[in-house]
Design a protein around this motif. Sequence first.
Motif, mmCIF file in Angstrom:
data_model
loop_
_atom_site.group_PDB
_atom_site.id
_atom_site.type_symbol
_atom_site.label_atom_id
_atom_site.label_comp_id
_atom_site.label_asym_id
_atom_site.label_seq_id
_atom_site.Cartn_x
_atom_site.Cartn_y
_atom_site.Cartn_z
ATOM 1 N N ARG A 104 4.870 28.154 24.090
ATOM 2 C CA ARG A 104 3.845 27.866 25.095
ATOM 3 C C ARG A 104 3.734 28.982 26.131
ATOM 4 N NH1 ARG A 104 1.395 23.207 24.687
ATOM 5 N NH2 ARG A 104 2.396 21.494 23.616
ATOM 6 N N ARG A 106 4.816 32.185 25.777
ATOM 7 C CA ARG A 106 4.819 33.538 25.219
ATOM 8 C C ARG A 106 3.831 33.569 24.065
ATOM 9 N NH1 ARG A 106 8.846 33.596 20.754
ATOM 10 N NH2 ARG A 106 9.874 31.586 20.854
ATOM 11 N N MET A 107 3.577 34.753 23.595
ATOM 12 C CA MET A 107 2.571 34.903 22.558
ATOM 13 C C MET A 107 2.966 34.151 21.282
ATOM 14 S SD MET A 107 1.022 38.373 20.859
ATOM 15 C CE MET A 107 2.412 38.646 19.791
ATOM 16 N N TYR A 109 1.001 32.380 17.386
ATOM 17 C CA TYR A 109 -0.196 32.262 16.559
ATOM 18 C C TYR A 109 -0.911 30.952 16.861
ATOM 19 C CZ TYR A 109 1.244 36.153 13.526
ATOM 20 O OH TYR A 109 1.590 37.369 13.016
ATOM 21 N N ASP A 110 -2.229 30.995 16.824
ATOM 22 C CA ASP A 110 -3.055 29.810 17.039
ATOM 23 C C ASP A 110 -2.711 28.763 15.975
ATOM 24 O OD1 ASP A 110 -5.326 27.956 16.699
ATOM 25 O OD2 ASP A 110 -6.295 29.223 18.200
ATOM 26 N N THR A 144 -3.973 35.148 18.358
ATOM 27 C CA THR A 144 -2.772 34.884 19.150
ATOM 28 C C THR A 144 -3.160 34.171 20.436
ATOM 29 O OG1 THR A 144 -2.882 37.091 20.141
ATOM 30 C CG2 THR A 144 -1.445 36.814 18.223
ATOM 31 N N ILE A 145 -2.232 33.356 20.897
ATOM 32 C CA ILE A 145 -2.420 32.578 22.122
ATOM 33 C C ILE A 145 -1.239 32.885 23.033
ATOM 34 C CG2 ILE A 145 -2.402 30.230 23.025
ATOM 35 C CD1 ILE A 145 -3.918 29.337 20.622
ATOM 36 N N ARG A 146 -1.525 33.057 24.312
ATOM 37 C CA ARG A 146 -0.450 33.374 25.252
ATOM 38 C C ARG A 146 -0.024 32.172 26.084
ATOM 39 N NH1 ARG A 146 0.789 38.482 24.716
ATOM 40 N NH2 ARG A 146 -0.807 40.019 24.345
ATOM 41 N N LEU A 147 -0.952 31.365 26.512
ATOM 42 C CA LEU A 147 -0.620 30.246 27.379
ATOM 43 C C LEU A 147 -1.169 28.945 26.796
ATOM 44 C CD1 LEU A 147 -1.331 31.835 30.850
ATOM 45 C CD2 LEU A 147 0.890 31.411 29.798
ATOM 46 N N ASP A 152 5.553 30.126 16.702
ATOM 47 C CA ASP A 152 6.380 31.311 16.834
ATOM 48 C C ASP A 152 5.949 32.353 15.791
ATOM 49 O OD1 ASP A 152 9.062 32.771 15.809
ATOM 50 O OD2 ASP A 152 9.169 32.388 17.958
#
Length: 170
Positions: A104, A106-107, A109-110, A144-147, A152
């Motif tokens: 949640r 850190r970067m 994958y969607d 990619t999603i950061r927040l 993982d």
Amino acid sequence: MRGKKGTRPPIVLRGYDRAQVDALLEEIRGALNGGPPLTADDVRARRFDIVLRGYDPRTVDELVSECIRELQAAGPIRERAGRPRVHPGWLVSWIENARFPAVRMRMGYDVRDVDAFLERVIAGLRGAAPPVTPADVRACIFRTIRLGPGYDVQEVDDFLARLADALERR
């Protein structure tokens, strides 16, 4: 069942049914010690129910893979050559049971992208869609999603590498 080092697979909130895993590992131990024969394909065909407070699926999958290698090494010479073929039914079950750690802060994958791709692979294995090739798996790219909820990155990449290898052995 105790593993090679005298430990049990870790117990997780949702994991493989411990009685089913223990029964299979006992069968494998017996086959390796002169008991009723058991082939690597017999082991690959086994499925475990997902239950509360079961064995960690990843650890069990690794242990079962090691047992398959031992069964192949102990089997008749004609069954030892080359890498074993992967049965599509086993592959579908393996993909459906895959779980990736959530990230949640850190970067990652969607989640939707990864899940959609794996559904496409399963549809291809079942003949409901064009098959996905090992090259397709190696070339897939996810947002990619950061927040937010994501998977993982390293865990997904490791799984996809094993998936591409398995698809090559079909």
